[in-house]
Design an enzyme around this catalytic site. Structure first.
Site, mmCIF file in Angstrom:
data_model
loop_
_atom_site.group_PDB
_atom_site.id
_atom_site.type_symbol
_atom_site.label_atom_id
_atom_site.label_comp_id
_atom_site.label_asym_id
_atom_site.label_seq_id
_atom_site.Cartn_x
_atom_site.Cartn_y
_atom_site.Cartn_z
ATOM 1 N N LYS A 1 1.041 -1.579 0.127
ATOM 2 C CA LYS A 1 -0.359 0.477 -0.052
ATOM 3 C C LYS A 1 1.049 0.847 0.360
ATOM 4 C CE LYS A 1 -0.111 -0.239 4.937
ATOM 5 N NZ LYS A 1 -0.740 -0.829 6.083
ATOM 6 N N ARG B 1 -10.793 -0.062 14.306
ATOM 7 C CA ARG B 1 -10.748 0.619 13.264
ATOM 8 C C ARG B 1 -11.797 -0.223 12.503
ATOM 9 N NH1 ARG B 1 -4.629 0.871 10.185
ATOM 10 N NH2 ARG B 1 -5.131 -1.245 9.789
ATOM 11 N N TYR C 1 16.306 30.319 9.263
ATOM 12 C CA TYR C 1 15.500 30.692 10.156
ATOM 13 C C TYR C 1 15.474 30.857 11.377
ATOM 14 C CZ TYR C 1 12.336 31.126 5.378
ATOM 15 O OH TYR C 1 12.719 31.333 3.917
ATOM 16 N N MET D 1 11.581 24.713 3.072
ATOM 17 C CA MET D 1 10.661 24.824 2.791
ATOM 18 C C MET D 1 11.308 23.591 1.694
ATOM 19 S SD MET D 1 7.721 25.678 0.484
ATOM 20 C CE MET D 1 6.728 26.173 1.490
#
Ligand SMILES: *Cc1c(COP(=O)(O)O)cnc(C)c1O
Length: 400
Positions: free
Chosen positions: A35, A133, A264, A312
């Site tokens: 998957k 689930r 940053y 980013m």
């Protein structure tokens, strides 16, 4: 070299991981769970390498993935594990995809789709034995079984499997494992008593396969183990080899004095004069922001840490006095045998699991493959002779 990141997938590792899993489960069949694009390793190449290693089933989470496997020529049984009422069930039935069902309503709906498709649906009835689930609760199980038997009697479906999934198989000794196993045996008993004659009963994921032989039944469903990963404490055993290496190259290098704030927020400040290296990967490419000042990489054979905020599309690495140069290879993680970090180490440092680490990267960065080629994988899978194998070999070769 353009500094572009890549995920390199070792298909030989996948093939031999699966061969090892097949050998360890003594007679149970192996469904390779592929998957999420083969846990980020590539749906078709991962599936072919797993089949070459001896898996006889494949597991996915959508009919779309299952159809892609069929279109690539895979003839092995493929189970779509996630049941959704709006899924294209008629396509699933026409392509001979095994479907999971957890509600009587869905069995009827698939029965109608099967009638339109002109062949019976292959169903695996899913019991919720304690994961809460998917799956039918023990209260709803008898009705699910009864409706599936009705549809089977009407020729609209075939009950192929009874199955469930563990919540805590990776917590060795967790009492829920025994409780779920008892509940699964009771669910099987109820179904068989009602007249169901499934060919496979299955509940074990990688962690259960590795730690609890009493969970193997007829079929086991490893996913992480296929690509060399596991969620057990400490990760996978050494005989499972992580198949993915994520690497890139330095795109800029500079010398800065002590006390220099980096990236940053200046969340990192150099303690001494340092060589800083820049890589063109950030959170867009898959590096979690929580990797700042935490996740290690390998550069020039030595480990260094991502220094300061993850941007980013960029990150900085303080290499201190290491004589780094533009184009030097930077390995984020891999199998670990050249001293590089592993996805498991990243996961432990970042408070997550290795599956979360590897699946982050490959949607955004290109994959490349080494080890067996698709053609080789298919030759082993199909014994090299029939036309299906030839078709698969071509598909595999192109993919790989
Ligand atoms: C993902 C998944 C698996 C495989 O689990 P691993 O821990 O990767 O072995 C097996 N069964 C189901 C239902 C799953 O969702």
């Amino acid at each position: 070299m353009d500094g572009q990141p890549e995920a390199l997938v070792d298909l030989s590792a996948i093939r031999s991981n699966v061969a090892g899993l097949v050998a360890s489960v003594q007679g149970a069949q192996v469904m390779a769970v592929v998957k999420s694009d083969g846990y980020g390793h590539g749906l078709i190449p991962t599936a072919l390498a797993a089949l070459a290693g001896g898996a006889t089933w494949l597991g996915v989470n959508s009919i779309d993935e299952a159809v892609r496997l069929r279109e690539a020529g895979v003839t092995a049984p493929v189970l779509c594990m996630l049941a959704a009422p709006g899924a294209p069930h008629a396509d699933g039935v026409s392509f001979g995809v095994d479907l999971s069902v957890s509600t009587a309503e869905l069995v009827r709906r698939i029965g109608s789709a099967a009638e339109r498709a002109g062949r019976p649906a292959r169903l695996h009835l899913k019991a919720d034995t304690g994961m809460s689930r998917g799956g039918a609760t023990m209260a709803d199980w008898p009705e699910l079984v009864a409706v599936a038997l009705e549809e089977q009697a009407a020729g609209r479906c075939e009950i192929v499997g009874l199955w469930s999934h563990f919540a805590c198989a990776d917590v060795p000794g967790h009492p829920s494992v025994d409780a779920q196993l008892d509940a699964f045996r009771a669910a099987i008993e109820v179904a068989q008593h009602a007249g169901a004659r499934p060919s496979v009963r299955h509940i074990a994921n990688t962690a259960a396969l590795l730690t609890r032989p009493d969970t193997w039944f007829d079929l086991v469903r490893p996913g992480g183990g296929v690509v060399g990963l596991c969620t057990l404490p400490g990760g996978s055993p050494a005989w499972l080899r992580p198949a993915m290496t994520v690497r890139t190259h330095l795109v800029q290098v500079k010398r800065v004095p002590a006390g220099t704030g980096v990236s940053y927020g200046h969340r990192y400040v150099t303690l001494a004069p340092a060589n800083l290296g820049l890589i063109a990967m950030g959170y867009h490419e898959g590096i979690p922001r929580s990797a700042a000042n935490t996740a290690p990489v390998l550069v020039r054979g030595e480990r260094r840490v991502i220094s300061g905020s993850v941007c980013m599309n960029q990150c900085v690495i303080d290499a201190d006095d290491l004589p780094i140069e533009v184009d030097d290879e930077v390995v984020l993680f891999g199998p670990g045998d050249r001293g590089e970090p592993t996805a498991q180490e990243w996961a432990d440092l970042l408070g997550t699991i290795s599956y979360d680490v590897v699946t982050r990267f490959t949607a955004k960065i290109p994959r490349s493959y080494c080890g067996v080629t698709g053609a080789e994988a298919m030759a082993v899978y199909a014994g090299g002779a029939d036309t299906d194998a030839a078709k698969l070999a071509r598909v595999g070769a192109r993919e790989v």
